[in-house]
Design a protein around this motif. Sequence first.
Motif, PDB file in Angstrom:
ATOM      1  N   ALA A 304       0.811  -1.216   0.000  1.00  0.00           N
ATOM      2  CA  ALA A 304       0.000   0.000   0.000  1.00  0.00           C
ATOM      3  C   ALA A 304       0.842   1.263   0.000  1.00  0.00           C
ATOM      4  N   GLY A 305       2.090   1.178   0.448  1.00  0.00           N
ATOM      5  CA  GLY A 305       2.998   2.316   0.331  1.00  0.00           C
ATOM      6  C   GLY A 305       2.860   3.342   1.438  1.00  0.00           C
ATOM      7  N   ALA A 306       3.492   4.492   1.218  1.00  0.00           N
ATOM      8  CA  ALA A 306       3.540   5.565   2.213  1.00  0.00           C
ATOM      9  C   ALA A 306       2.136   6.055   2.569  1.00  0.00           C
ATOM     10  N   ASN A 307       1.980   6.418   3.835  1.00  0.00           N
ATOM     11  CA  ASN A 307       0.717   6.963   4.358  1.00  0.00           C
ATOM     12  C   ASN A 307      -0.439   5.967   4.301  1.00  0.00           C
ATOM     13  N   SER A 308      -0.119   4.682   4.195  1.00  0.00           N
ATOM     14  CA  SER A 308      -1.175   3.671   4.193  1.00  0.00           C
ATOM     15  C   SER A 308      -1.541   3.294   5.620  1.00  0.00           C
ATOM     16  N   GLN A 309      -2.657   2.607   5.761  1.00  0.00           N
ATOM     17  CA  GLN A 309      -3.086   2.193   7.087  1.00  0.00           C
ATOM     18  C   GLN A 309      -3.598   0.759   7.073  1.00  0.00           C
ATOM     19  N   LEU A 310      -3.261   0.033   8.105  1.00  0.00           N
ATOM     20  CA  LEU A 310      -3.726  -1.335   8.260  1.00  0.00           C
ATOM     21  C   LEU A 310      -5.146  -1.293   8.805  1.00  0.00           C
ATOM     22  N   ILE A 311      -6.086  -1.942   8.112  1.00  0.00           N
ATOM     23  CA  ILE A 311      -7.483  -1.854   8.565  1.00  0.00           C
ATOM     24  C   ILE A 311      -8.068  -3.209   8.953  1.00  0.00           C
ATOM     25  N   GLY A 312      -7.373  -4.290   8.673  1.00  0.00           N
ATOM     26  CA  GLY A 312      -7.936  -5.582   9.021  1.00  0.00           C
ATOM     27  C   GLY A 312      -6.942  -6.702   8.892  1.00  0.00           C
ATOM     28  N   TYR A 313      -7.142  -7.742   9.665  1.00  0.00           N
ATOM     29  CA  TYR A 313      -6.328  -8.957   9.552  1.00  0.00           C
ATOM     30  C   TYR A 313      -7.165 -10.100  10.053  1.00  0.00           C
ATOM     31  N   ASP A 314      -6.873 -11.286   9.531  1.00  0.00           N
ATOM     32  CA  ASP A 314      -7.719 -12.424   9.850  1.00  0.00           C
ATOM     33  C   ASP A 314      -6.921 -13.697   9.636  1.00  0.00           C
ATOM     34  N   ARG A 315      -7.433 -14.794  10.190  1.00  0.00           N
ATOM     35  CA  ARG A 315      -6.875 -16.104   9.902  1.00  0.00           C
ATOM     36  C   ARG A 315      -8.042 -17.042   9.602  1.00  0.00           C
ATOM     37  N   THR A 316      -7.848 -17.887   8.608  1.00  0.00           N
ATOM     38  CA  THR A 316      -8.870 -18.845   8.204  1.00  0.00           C
ATOM     39  C   THR A 316      -8.232 -20.227   8.159  1.00  0.00           C
ATOM     40  N   ASN A 317      -9.015 -21.197   7.740  1.00  0.00           N
ATOM     41  CA  ASN A 317      -8.471 -22.541   7.555  1.00  0.00           C
ATOM     42  C   ASN A 317      -7.591 -22.631   6.320  1.00  0.00           C
ATOM     43  N   ALA A 318      -7.598 -21.564   5.515  1.00  0.00           N
ATOM     44  CA  ALA A 318      -6.852 -21.594   4.252  1.00  0.00           C
ATOM     45  C   ALA A 318      -5.593 -20.738   4.285  1.00  0.00           C
ATOM     46  N   PHE A 319      -5.598 -19.639   5.060  1.00  0.00           N
ATOM     47  CA  PHE A 319      -4.468 -18.711   5.026  1.00  0.00           C
ATOM     48  C   PHE A 319      -4.577 -17.714   6.174  1.00  0.00           C
ATOM     49  N   ARG A 320      -3.492 -16.943   6.370  1.00  0.00           N
ATOM     50  CA  ARG A 320      -3.506 -15.744   7.206  1.00  0.00           C
ATOM     51  C   ARG A 320      -3.547 -14.560   6.244  1.00  0.00           C
ATOM     52  N   CYS A 321      -4.173 -13.457   6.660  1.00  0.00           N
ATOM     53  CA  CYS A 321      -4.259 -12.329   5.738  1.00  0.00           C
ATOM     54  C   CYS A 321      -4.263 -11.011   6.494  1.00  0.00           C
ATOM     55  N   ALA A 322      -3.988  -9.940   5.764  1.00  0.00           N
ATOM     56  CA  ALA A 322      -4.060  -8.582   6.286  1.00  0.00           C
ATOM     57  C   ALA A 322      -4.446  -7.657   5.143  1.00  0.00           C
ATOM     58  N   ILE A 323      -5.149  -6.567   5.489  1.00  0.00           N
ATOM     59  CA  ILE A 323      -5.608  -5.603   4.488  1.00  0.00           C
ATOM     60  C   ILE A 323      -5.122  -4.214   4.870  1.00  0.00           C
ATOM     61  N   ALA A 324      -4.540  -3.527   3.902  1.00  0.00           N
ATOM     62  CA  ALA A 324      -4.109  -2.143   4.105  1.00  0.00           C
ATOM     63  C   ALA A 324      -4.732  -1.262   3.034  1.00  0.00           C
ATOM     64  N   LEU A 325      -5.025  -0.019   3.418  1.00  0.00           N
ATOM     65  CA  LEU A 325      -5.564   0.960   2.478  1.00  0.00           C
ATOM     66  C   LEU A 325      -4.488   1.951   2.095  1.00  0.00           C
ATOM     67  N   ALA A 326      -4.343   2.188   0.796  1.00  0.00           N
ATOM     68  CA  ALA A 326      -3.373   3.161   0.296  1.00  0.00           C
ATOM     69  C   ALA A 326      -4.006   4.538   0.228  1.00  0.00           C
ATOM     70  N   ALA A 327      -3.162   5.556   0.161  1.00  0.00           N
ATOM     71  CA  ALA A 327      -3.664   6.933   0.079  1.00  0.00           C
ATOM     72  C   ALA A 327      -4.196   7.252  -1.310  1.00  0.00           C
ATOM     73  N   GLU A 328      -3.768   6.499  -2.321  1.00  0.00           N
ATOM     74  CA  GLU A 328      -4.222   6.697  -3.695  1.00  0.00           C
ATOM     75  C   GLU A 328      -4.161   5.362  -4.418  1.00  0.00           C
ATOM     76  N   PRO A 329      -4.761   5.249  -5.617  1.00  0.00           N
ATOM     77  CA  PRO A 329      -4.776   3.956  -6.305  1.00  0.00           C
ATOM     78  C   PRO A 329      -3.380   3.337  -6.430  1.00  0.00           C
ATOM     79  N   ILE A 330      -3.344   2.028  -6.252  1.00  0.00           N
ATOM     80  CA  ILE A 330      -2.089   1.274  -6.258  1.00  0.00           C
ATOM     81  C   ILE A 330      -1.798   0.769  -7.661  1.00  0.00           C
ATOM     82  N   ASP A 331      -0.565   0.979  -8.110  1.00  0.00           N
ATOM     83  CA  ASP A 331      -0.100   0.362  -9.351  1.00  0.00           C
ATOM     84  C   ASP A 331       0.582  -0.948  -8.970  1.00  0.00           C
ATOM     85  N   ALA A 332      -0.182  -2.034  -8.991  1.00  0.00           N
ATOM     86  CA  ALA A 332       0.341  -3.317  -8.536  1.00  0.00           C
ATOM     87  C   ALA A 332       1.544  -3.767  -9.353  1.00  0.00           C
ATOM     88  N   SER A 333       1.599  -3.380 -10.626  1.00  0.00           N
ATOM     89  CA  SER A 333       2.705  -3.819 -11.486  1.00  0.00           C
ATOM     90  C   SER A 333       4.050  -3.262 -11.035  1.00  0.00           C
TER      91      SER A 333
END
Length: 601
Positions: A304-333
């Motif tokens: 998510a880059g600079a000025n991002s914020q962590l908004i959620g994390y979870d664990r399931t039977n399949a994986f662990r995960c976390a979600i962050a929000l970026a300040a502007e659209p992310i260029d994943a490439s």
Amino acid sequence: MNLVSPAIIILGQNSLPIAQTISAVFPGSQIYGLVDRTSDTDINFSNFGETLRELFATQTPIIAICAAGIIIRTLAPLLSDKRAEPPVLAVAEDGSAVVPLLGGLHGVNDLAREIATALGVQPAITTTGDIRFRTALLSPPQGYYLANPEDAKTFISNLLAGAKVQLEGAANWLWESNLPIAPSAKLTIRVTEKAIVPTADCLVYHPQIVAFALTQLSDIEPEIAVSYVHKILENADLAAASVAGFFALKHEMGNPTLEAISQYFKVPVRFLNLPELVEFDTVKLIQYNSSFDVTAAQISLTAAGANSQLIGYDRTNAFRCAIALAAEPIDASAIGVSRGKLAIVGTGPGGAPWMSPEVKQILREATDWVGYKFYLDLAGTLREGQKRHDSDNREEIDRARFALDLAASGKSVAVVSSGDPGIFAMAAAVFEAIDSDSKPEWQGIDIRVAPGISAMQAAAAAIGAPLGHDFCAISLSDILKPWEVIEQRISAAAKADLVMAFYNPISKQRIWQLGRAIEILLQSRDAKTPVVLGRNLGRPGQSVRVCTLGEFQPEDADMRTLVIVGSSQTRIIPRKYGGDVWVYTPRRYDLSSHSGLQPDL
């Protein structure tokens, strides 16, 4: 806007300067020139209609420097879904007009403006909303997704009729437009990552600002993993369209769960190494929620880059995960690397006319070409940004290892063979390297083999149908197998009355093997048996001639010759003019014509 680099089509040499001006605006674009009427282009083509339709079908933006009418007539049979149309534009030969034709939902008007600016003219844009509001509400910029396009036409019509609109959320492309913005207006444009239900009087745009990280993936069914992701996004009140990408550590490359999630949500998976991850204080978060996964959080915040914020994390039977929000659209490439790709392609015996559309597309999209210099020359011209890696023709295994290492680093690699890559060529070398080295980092590579026209097929087609019945292919090179084995195979194939295609018949170092092969054949095969000699197939200087086995001499062939030796059934048909002949092997086998075979065989 479409991220694929455009193809610039020209039909005459006078159009080349305009094409070069346009190409300079779009890094990675390629200029296609009509054979015999153009030169100094990136790719040559002989059939305008086939080329245009092939590019259109592969979602490649098309900039054709020709009359608009010919483009419309050529593509008309393919037009069915405007949401699937790539941008298509016509440009006048002298650069005086730029006309967007198709692809309104994929940024064709923006492309037209860029081209027109480079040429110093005004684009012939006829979309009323684009002209008046200086923005395309139906075709938002990269990084934004319109949730309710079905409402957009009426919405835009109301604006054109004088209605005002209020903006909610942050999006410079909207604030900087000429939209009639007013507080408390009845119409609303909302920019939000939240999962809200759009209405007819509210256009909803989802910015791709969500970085979704996954770690500790299990072997759970991919469909179940997809449902978990859905549930996690739902619990976080996030729209799936706001996910810019899924992110994981590099050792998860190739995991089918990640591939399934990526394909379902239609966003990329990108991979990072541990040293690339950001560091932050995790003590409070761990105390707050025991399901917190430090690595997943680091991955999401890094993506998510600079000025991002962590908004959620979870664990399931399949994986662990976390979600962050970026300040502007992310260029994943631009984050981490993609899953490495390795395609072993066959260019056919000659140049572009012999290549399949699949091979052409792979070569266009690859970041790196790897191969023997002569074969890379046949493959064509590199586009901007591609790299070429030449090697000697006898370095197949080292070449395969090099290509695998490149792909493991996240590159998209094309290993180039002539003919078919699976016939005495690089496909076997790649799998041999994988089998012998067993390097873990190679296991996650997306590997595919793209077939090509083999030399024996090209030689057979040039003279008729000598491979019309059972046949075999034998390499006369004894570099990788003992000559005794080759002799046994020639003798067995001759006694079985198979048509034989000989690869690598002779070279400067191997001068006696072909003569010995002829001797073996004459022990069980009639001296009048037809022999086809195809040389430089598909290349300048191509020749195909026919002689009999009794006439055939080793000096008649070289390393660029493919030899086909007929069976007892193979026939020669004289042609009416020029002394030429056809050669074919009948599909029906006449047992009485081959006395060397016993009826019980």
